[in-house]
Design a protein around this motif. Structure first.
Motif, PDB file in Angstrom:
ATOM      1  N   ILE A   1       0.821  -1.243  -0.036  1.00  0.00           N
ATOM      2  CA  ILE A   1       0.074  -0.047  -0.091  1.00  0.00           C
ATOM      3  C   ILE A   1       0.747   1.244  -0.098  1.00  0.00           C
ATOM      4  O   ILE A   1       0.305   2.178   0.061  1.00  0.00           O
ATOM      5  CB  ILE A   1      -0.860  -0.062   1.219  1.00  0.00           C
ATOM      6  CG1 ILE A   1      -0.190  -0.106   2.491  1.00  0.00           C
ATOM      7  CG2 ILE A   1      -2.099  -1.002   0.945  1.00  0.00           C
ATOM      8  CD1 ILE A   1      -1.004   0.159   3.744  1.00  0.00           C
ATOM      9  N   CYS A  42       8.575   0.061   5.534  1.00  0.00           N
ATOM     10  CA  CYS A  42       9.875  -0.645   5.424  1.00  0.00           C
ATOM     11  C   CYS A  42      10.990   0.139   4.970  1.00  0.00           C
ATOM     12  O   CYS A  42      12.018   0.090   5.541  1.00  0.00           O
ATOM     13  CB  CYS A  42       9.531  -1.626   4.347  1.00  0.00           C
ATOM     14  SG  CYS A  42       8.949  -1.220   2.660  1.00  0.00           S
ATOM     15  N   VAL A  56       8.046  -0.390  -4.131  1.00  0.00           N
ATOM     16  CA  VAL A  56       9.410  -0.212  -3.256  1.00  0.00           C
ATOM     17  C   VAL A  56      10.197  -1.275  -3.837  1.00  0.00           C
ATOM     18  O   VAL A  56       9.731  -2.168  -4.609  1.00  0.00           O
ATOM     19  CB  VAL A  56       8.782  -0.922  -1.892  1.00  0.00           C
ATOM     20  CG1 VAL A  56       9.939  -1.342  -1.023  1.00  0.00           C
ATOM     21  CG2 VAL A  56       7.977  -0.129  -1.155  1.00  0.00           C
ATOM     22  N   CYS A  88       5.674  -4.346   7.915  1.00  0.00           N
ATOM     23  CA  CYS A  88       4.872  -4.190   7.052  1.00  0.00           C
ATOM     24  C   CYS A  88       3.459  -4.187   7.566  1.00  0.00           C
ATOM     25  O   CYS A  88       3.191  -5.427   7.961  1.00  0.00           O
ATOM     26  CB  CYS A  88       5.060  -5.250   5.822  1.00  0.00           C
ATOM     27  SG  CYS A  88       4.091  -5.024   4.405  1.00  0.00           S
ATOM     28  N   PRO A  89       2.561  -3.507   7.020  1.00  0.00           N
ATOM     29  CA  PRO A  89       0.963  -3.732   7.595  1.00  0.00           C
ATOM     30  C   PRO A  89       0.309  -4.749   6.706  1.00  0.00           C
ATOM     31  O   PRO A  89      -0.774  -5.093   7.150  1.00  0.00           O
ATOM     32  CB  PRO A  89       0.588  -2.470   7.462  1.00  0.00           C
ATOM     33  CG  PRO A  89       1.298  -1.479   6.580  1.00  0.00           C
ATOM     34  CD  PRO A  89       2.753  -2.332   6.628  1.00  0.00           C
TER      35      PRO A  89
END
Ligand code: SF4
Ligand code: FES
Ligand code: FES
Lengths: 246, 209
Positions: free
Chosen positions: A126, A131, A155, A176-177
């Motif tokens: 997202i 990170c 990323v 990381c969610p």
């Protein structure tokens, strides 16, 4: 020291404290996705929106609390109708982006998002930037970063090769969610969890492969063993369920 | 089929350019010659080692090599003492930078609203056929790179094509060839000059010898 009002409570804070920190100090919860106490705010997710008015006049604005320094005479509302609407829309969009994330499904559940009107994209990121910031600010490595822009922003490692600064510490995974996956129980393919609502019996304990640790679980809250009085909308096996409930 | 400089081969793929290394390194990157590395070093040497200079340095590298070679970016990161990701992030963010080789002349075809209405897609088509390209990209001889851009800010002149830093207004399919030829001609005359010089050199050495 700036003195501001959050949800009607006056609070004196040190200079440089953000509205998010002030609210947390008062015990007022504000949902966040891209915030972490040890990292500089990036204000990428906008989930921490609050309604802010400066002084008594003027219009209120929706601002990201995590990067908003507290100022004198600020009047903040963290749960007004406007904030709720914005927040729910955001969560709905995040659910559509990454339906497999437990953190996001939890948020949807906690903030009463009961439907997702958008097509699921099944992205695996997202772009919260946690990170990247973790790698740079806490691990002192800077081995990963954003590349590209707009729809192509992602990323990545430079030149898609692991940098020698990377120590394989796994901090990026940890923070990381969306890496933590959600329940793959009765409604694994549904965009929005709470799919258990559509099944009978509703509670997750009835399914072998369900591992629902939704926090809080709407299915359990609305229709589970705790609330047998609530009549719920059902789709699948409607007759069985309504038979049980009545 | 081989083309390009120093016998390096460029292959056009859907993802952009895959540029296989020629000198048997097996990697997917272009190998730079010693001279090129020296040139790069002299560009890097012109600036203070400050992060604020990053974009200016990248611009100079891009202007010199027509792309940002990986080796040079690595050197740059080491020199400025910043993570390579920071350099990579900036290099991939701006469209004026490219990680794959671009042509000597950049042809920017405006496909903004005004240009679109006044026939830019047809002009683009014509440019692509003229340069024998299937899609916007770089020609095999690395003379032209065709890019599509959104409004360049002079809609009154639509349809507009910018070649290098010159804006060509009111283009039609018929005018395309003429515009491109200007740049082609320049190149040919350059080559003529170069070959003449070479011939002269040879004569000179012959005389000395
Ligand atoms: S990989 Fe995870 S932590 Fe990193 S930006 Fe994407 S969602 Fe955020
Ligand atoms: S937590 Fe404030 S914008 Fe993400
Ligand atoms: S649309 Fe082409 S210059 Fe504006």
């Amino acid at each position: 020291m700036p003195k501001l009002t959050i949800n009607g409570i006056e609070v004196l804070v040190e200079k440089g404290v953000t509205v998010l920190e002030a609210a947390r100090f008062l015990g007022i919860p504000i949902p966040t996705l891209c915030h972490d106490d040890g990292l500089a705010p990036a204000s990428a997710c906008r989930l921490c929106v609050v309604e802010v008015r400066r002084g008594l006049e003027g219009r209120s604005k929706l601002l990201a609390a995590c990067s908003l320094p507290a100022e004198d005479e600020m009047v903040v509302h963290t749960n007004s109708a406007r904030v709720q609407r914005a927040r729910q829309l955001l969560i709905e969009l995040y659910v559509a982006t990454c339906p497999s994330s437990k953190r996001i499904q939890d948020l949807a559940s906690a903030y009463g998002v009961h439907e997702c009107r958008y097509e699921a994209e099944h992205e695996d990121c997202i772009q919260c930037g946690l990170c990247v910031r973790m790698c740079e600010q806490q691990m002192m490595a800077g081995a990963i970063g954003f590349a590209g822009r707009g729809a192509n922003r992602r990323v990545s490692r430079p030149f898609d090769m692991t940098d020698k600064r990377c120590r394989q510490c796994g901090a990026c995974l940890y923070i990381c969610p969306v890496c933590e996956l959600r329940c793959a129980g009765p409604a694994a393919e549904a965009t929005l969890c709470n799919g258990c609502l559509n099944f009978a019996p509703v509670c997750f304990q009835s399914y072998d492969d369900a591992m629902c640790f939704l926090d809080p679980c709407h299915a359990c809250e609305l229709a589970g063993p705790l609330r047998p009085d609530v009549k719920i909308k059902t789709r699948a096996r409607a007759t069985v369920l309504s038979g049980e409930k009545q | 089929m081989q083309a390009g400089l120093d016998g390096r081969v460029l292959t056009f793929t859907k993802a952009g350019f895959a540029a296989p290394a020629c000198r048997g390194t097996g990697g997917g990157t272009l190998v730079m010659t010693e001279t090129e590395l020296q040139q790069a070093d002299s560009i890097l040497g012109q600036f203070d080692d400050r992060r604020a200079n990053l974009i200016a340095i990248l611009q100079d590298i891009q202007a010199h090599f027509y792309y940002l070679p990986e080796d040079v970016l690595r050197r740059l990161a080491r020199k400025l003492r910043i993570p390579l990701t920071d350099v990579y992030q900036v290099a991939t963010f701006y469209r004026c930078f490219s990680l794959v080789p671009r042509g000597r002349h950049q042809v920017q075809v405006c496909l903004g609203t005004a240009c679109h209405v006044r026939g830019a897609p047809r002009v683009l088509d014509r440019i692509l056929t003229d340069l024998k390209l299937g899609a916007p990209g770089t020609t095999r001889d690395r003379q032209f790179t065709v890019l599509t851009v959104r409004c360049v800010g002079c809609c009154g002149l639509a349809p507009v094509v910018r070649v290098d830093n010159k804006t060509h207004p009111h283009l039609t399919q018929a005018k395309v060839r003429g515009v491109l030829n200007k740049y082609r001609l320049k190149r040919q005359s350059q080559e003529e000059v170069a070959s003449a010089e070479e011939a002269g050199d040879r004569d000179a050495t012959a005389q000395v010898g």
